[in-house]
Motif scaffolding. Structure first.
Motif, PDB file in Angstrom:
ATOM      1  N   TYR A  72      -9.253  -2.441  -1.578  1.00 21.95           N
ATOM      2  CA  TYR A  72      -8.945  -1.158  -0.983  1.00 21.95           C
ATOM      3  C   TYR A  72      -7.719  -1.270  -0.120  1.00 21.95           C
ATOM      4  O   TYR A  72      -7.458  -2.292   0.493  1.00 21.95           O
ATOM      5  CB  TYR A  72     -10.122  -0.658  -0.130  1.00 21.95           C
ATOM      6  N   ILE A 131      -5.581   0.845   2.891  1.00 25.34           N
ATOM      7  CA  ILE A 131      -5.605   1.998   3.778  1.00 25.34           C
ATOM      8  C   ILE A 131      -4.175   2.433   4.034  1.00 25.34           C
ATOM      9  O   ILE A 131      -3.334   1.643   4.433  1.00 25.34           O
ATOM     10  CB  ILE A 131      -6.309   1.669   5.106  1.00 25.34           C
ATOM     11  N   CYS A 132      -3.904   3.678   3.759  1.00 25.36           N
ATOM     12  CA  CYS A 132      -2.579   4.192   4.031  1.00 25.36           C
ATOM     13  C   CYS A 132      -2.517   4.559   5.502  1.00 25.36           C
ATOM     14  O   CYS A 132      -3.305   5.363   5.993  1.00 25.36           O
ATOM     15  CB  CYS A 132      -2.298   5.410   3.159  1.00 25.36           C
ATOM     16  N   THR A 133      -1.563   3.926   6.195  1.00 23.28           N
ATOM     17  CA  THR A 133      -1.511   4.126   7.641  1.00 23.28           C
ATOM     18  C   THR A 133      -1.005   5.517   8.019  1.00 23.28           C
ATOM     19  O   THR A 133      -1.265   6.004   9.104  1.00 23.28           O
ATOM     20  CB  THR A 133      -0.614   3.065   8.307  1.00 23.28           C
ATOM     21  N   LYS A 134      -0.261   6.112   7.096  1.00 27.89           N
ATOM     22  CA  LYS A 134       0.270   7.450   7.399  1.00 27.89           C
ATOM     23  C   LYS A 134      -0.815   8.516   7.337  1.00 27.89           C
ATOM     24  O   LYS A 134      -0.906   9.379   8.192  1.00 27.89           O
ATOM     25  CB  LYS A 134       1.367   7.815   6.397  1.00 27.89           C
ATOM     26  N   THR A 135      -1.597   8.458   6.265  1.00 30.04           N
ATOM     27  CA  THR A 135      -2.580   9.520   6.056  1.00 30.04           C
ATOM     28  C   THR A 135      -3.995   9.100   6.430  1.00 30.04           C
ATOM     29  O   THR A 135      -4.903   9.914   6.466  1.00 30.04           O
ATOM     30  CB  THR A 135      -2.600   9.949   4.573  1.00 30.04           C
ATOM     31  N   ASN A 136      -4.117   7.786   6.707  1.00 34.38           N
ATOM     32  CA  ASN A 136      -5.432   7.247   7.031  1.00 34.38           C
ATOM     33  C   ASN A 136      -6.439   7.361   5.893  1.00 34.38           C
ATOM     34  O   ASN A 136      -7.639   7.377   6.115  1.00 34.38           O
ATOM     35  CB  ASN A 136      -6.011   7.925   8.275  1.00 34.38           C
ATOM     36  N   ARG A 137      -5.925   7.471   4.693  1.00 34.48           N
ATOM     37  CA  ARG A 137      -6.823   7.546   3.554  1.00 34.48           C
ATOM     38  C   ARG A 137      -7.017   6.162   2.960  1.00 34.48           C
ATOM     39  O   ARG A 137      -6.141   5.314   3.035  1.00 34.48           O
ATOM     40  CB  ARG A 137      -6.262   8.472   2.476  1.00 34.48           C
ATOM     41  N   VAL A 138      -8.171   5.978   2.378  1.00 34.40           N
ATOM     42  CA  VAL A 138      -8.460   4.694   1.749  1.00 34.40           C
ATOM     43  C   VAL A 138      -8.262   4.827   0.247  1.00 34.40           C
ATOM     44  O   VAL A 138      -8.768   5.755  -0.376  1.00 34.40           O
ATOM     45  CB  VAL A 138      -9.911   4.253   2.041  1.00 34.40           C
ATOM     46  N   TYR A 139      -7.470   3.911  -0.310  1.00 35.37           N
ATOM     47  CA  TYR A 139      -7.232   3.957  -1.743  1.00 35.37           C
ATOM     48  C   TYR A 139      -7.934   2.804  -2.432  1.00 35.37           C
ATOM     49  O   TYR A 139      -7.875   1.677  -1.959  1.00 35.37           O
ATOM     50  CB  TYR A 139      -5.738   3.870  -2.032  1.00 35.37           C
ATOM     51  N   ASP A 140      -8.573   3.119  -3.518  1.00 38.72           N
ATOM     52  CA  ASP A 140      -9.191   2.079  -4.321  1.00 38.72           C
ATOM     53  C   ASP A 140      -8.114   1.456  -5.199  1.00 38.72           C
ATOM     54  O   ASP A 140      -7.466   2.134  -5.979  1.00 38.72           O
ATOM     55  CB  ASP A 140     -10.299   2.698  -5.182  1.00 38.72           C
TER      56      ASP A 140
END
Ligand SMILES: [Zn+2]
Length: 101
Positions: A66, A68-77
């Motif tokens: 995983y 984690i995009c620090t800009k959007t705080n979304r977690v990407y698989d």
């Protein structure tokens, strides 16, 4: 030929080093999305870019599953992404995926 067998043959032919774009488009008529994903996965296991028409080898794969995009705080698989040599191929492959389930 039985449809399922045919699909398997098509998946097999997608595991070649480089697949012509026309051929890939043609293949999409005979396989389901799951078949296509199998081909992508098989290719990545063989260290080839998952997008069948891409001749690139896979380099270093991200080890984490995983990101984690620090800009959007979304977690990407990253599981799917790491089957491809680049974001370009990842997106192209996603767009190509057969719509049949
Ligand atoms: Zn690629």
């Amino acid at each position: 030929m039985e449809l399922k067998k045919r699909a398997l043959k098509v998946v097999e032919s997608l595991l070649e080093d480089s697949v012509a774009e026309d051929f890939l488009v043609d293949c999409a008529k005979f396989i389901t999305r799951a078949n296509y994903r199998d081909a992508v996965e098989e290719r990545s296991i063989a260290k080839m870019c998952g997008y069948p028409i891409c001749p690139n080898k896979l380099g270093k794969m991200p080890t984490q599953q995983y990101k984690i995009c620090t800009k959007t705080n979304r977690v990407y698989d990253m599981t799917e992404r790491k089957c491809f040599c680049s974001n370009f191929c990842y997106k192209a492959s996603k767009e190509f995926e057969p719509s049949k389930h």
